[in-house]
Design a protein around this motif. Structure first.
Motif, PDB file in Angstrom:
ATOM      1  N   THR A  35       3.910   1.525  -1.025  1.00 53.54           N
ATOM      2  CA  THR A  35       4.591   1.653  -2.318  1.00 53.54           C
ATOM      3  C   THR A  35       3.655   2.238  -3.371  1.00 53.54           C
ATOM      4  O   THR A  35       4.015   3.139  -4.133  1.00 53.54           O
ATOM      5  CB  THR A  35       5.114   0.282  -2.782  1.00 53.54           C
ATOM      6  N   LEU A  36       2.425   1.689  -3.407  1.00 51.18           N
ATOM      7  CA  LEU A  36       1.447   2.189  -4.381  1.00 51.18           C
ATOM      8  C   LEU A  36       1.147   3.666  -4.152  1.00 51.18           C
ATOM      9  O   LEU A  36       1.018   4.440  -5.109  1.00 51.18           O
ATOM     10  CB  LEU A  36       0.155   1.368  -4.292  1.00 51.18           C
ATOM     11  N   LYS A  62       0.834  -1.209   0.000  1.00 51.32           N
ATOM     12  CA  LYS A  62       0.000   0.000   0.000  1.00 51.32           C
ATOM     13  C   LYS A  62       0.865   1.254   0.000  1.00 51.32           C
ATOM     14  O   LYS A  62       0.609   2.208  -0.736  1.00 51.32           O
ATOM     15  CB  LYS A  62      -0.917   0.008   1.239  1.00 51.32           C
TER      16      LYS A  62
END
Lengths: 98, 279
Positions: free
Chosen positions: A27-28, A25
């Protein structure tokens, strides 16, 4: 004994899975923020990119002002007038269709 | 741009900078250099392109000029000017027995520029000459520091300080800084299929415009504004003088038969002015 081991390991696996999901999450979110900044840079120029970066990081500050400045540069075409007088004695050039 | 550039009041170093400035603009906006940015944009199949800041600024100015002139000076007539036969440098343009190609009307409202992102319909070709020469002259003038100096880009002049400017058909006027430009068909004409062609197109049809004027000269606060106003006044034909007057711009209209009409604000320039327009 083996069943007891499994019961002890299960919570740690769940915790590890949760951490992995949280990492994904994060990273996104970072990728989305970066894309937002890139798109804003391309769409509005350097000043608005700085504003978007500020907005993405939760800071509002001068974000709006910077975006407005970059947008208002030459959207309106003006016709300022010039002063004319009778020729004589000044350096010279010529105007003609080309 | 295919024009001679004259500079007055510059040092050698400034002259070199002005030369580099025009070369940069030529490399960006030439229709005739296959590796210019304009040629790359016009060849691209993509509807969305990222262009240089210089290119984006010129497109933005061109779209603003189109809006300010009711679409008279339209930057989307690249295909139409090629159809009229103007597809190479004017010095290499010869009369051609083949008829002109199919015209394409202007579509400036279909073009968007946001920052450096250019969006335009596939197949649409830009021609930014309506603003580029004036913009380049204005930009070049900024490179010269003298209180009295000028840059002449093929008859479109940007000046700081007083400058006497010779006019089409005779006479001269003193420009007290700003810009002065002439648009007309007295120089760039050619034949296509036996039919006279020129580079000032009617954006509604994409064909060379009819006008009662052969040359229109306008003075304004910048060379770009003067050039855009001169083109518009030429294209508006009989309505040109009123259009200038409404904007407080001084203009001079020369008809093919020698008739000269001036708007209010234009001084006695020594030519035989037959009519003064003060609507």
């Amino acid at each position: 004994m083996n069943a007891n081991d499994d019961r002890q390991r299960r919570p740690s696996r769940i915790e590890a899975a949760k951490e992995r999901v949280a990492d994904v999450k994060a990273t996104l979110a970072a990728i989305a923020a970066a894309l937002f900044v890139v798109v804003a840079f391309l769409a509005r120029g350097h000043h608005a990119a700085a504003a978007s970066a500020a907005a993405a990081s939760g800071s509002t500050g001068s974000a709006t002002g910077a975006a407005v400045d970059s947008q208002s540069s030459s959207d309106d075409f003006g016709f300022p007038s010039a002063s004319l007088g009778s020729a004589g004695g000044a350096p010279s050039a010529s105007t003609h269709a080309s | 741009m295919g024009v001679e550039v004259g500079v007055g009041g510059a040092t050698d170093a400034e002259l070199a900078a002005v030369r580099a400035c025009f070369e940069r603009w030529e490399q960006a906006f030439s229709r005739f250099r296959p590796d210019s940015e304009l040629s790359l944009v016009n060849r691209s199949e993509s509807e969305l392109l990222i262009v240089s800041q210089l290119f984006a600024d010129a497109v933005r100015t061109a779209l603003a000029a189109a809006a300010a002139t009711g679409g008279a000076v339209d930057p989307t007539l690249g295909r139409a000017i090629e159809a009229a036969g103007y597809d190479r440098d004017f010095s290499r343009l010869a009369d051609d027995p083949r008829p002109a190609g199919a015209p394409a009307a202007g579509r400036w409202r279909d073009v968007r520029i946001e920052g450096r992102v250019l969006v335009r319909p596939r197949g649409l070709r830009l021609d930014l000459n309506g603003v580029v020469k004036g913009l380049a002259a204005d930009a070049a003038l900024e490179l010269v520091a003298a209180a009295a100096c000028f840059v002449d880009a093929g008859g479109d002049v940007a000046a700081r300080g007083a400058l006497d400017v010779a006019l089409p058909g005779g006479g001269a006027v003193r420009l007290q800084g700003g810009g002065i430009a002439t648009s007309g068909t007295s120089r760039r004409r050619w034949l296509r299929g036996g039919e006279a062609q020129h580079h000032l197109l009617d954006a509604r049809t994409g064909r060379p415009a009819g006008s009662r004027w052969s040359d229109v000269t306008v003075a304004a606060g910048s060379c770009c504004a003067a050039d855009v106003a001169a083109k518009t006044a030429f294209l508006l034909s009989d309505d040109g003088p009123d259009w200038l007057h409404e904007r407080g711009l001084a203009g001079r209209f020369l008809a093919a038969d020698g008739l000269i009409v001036t708007t209010s604000g234009w001084p006695d320039d020594g030519a035989a002015t037959a009519a003064v327009w003060a609507a």
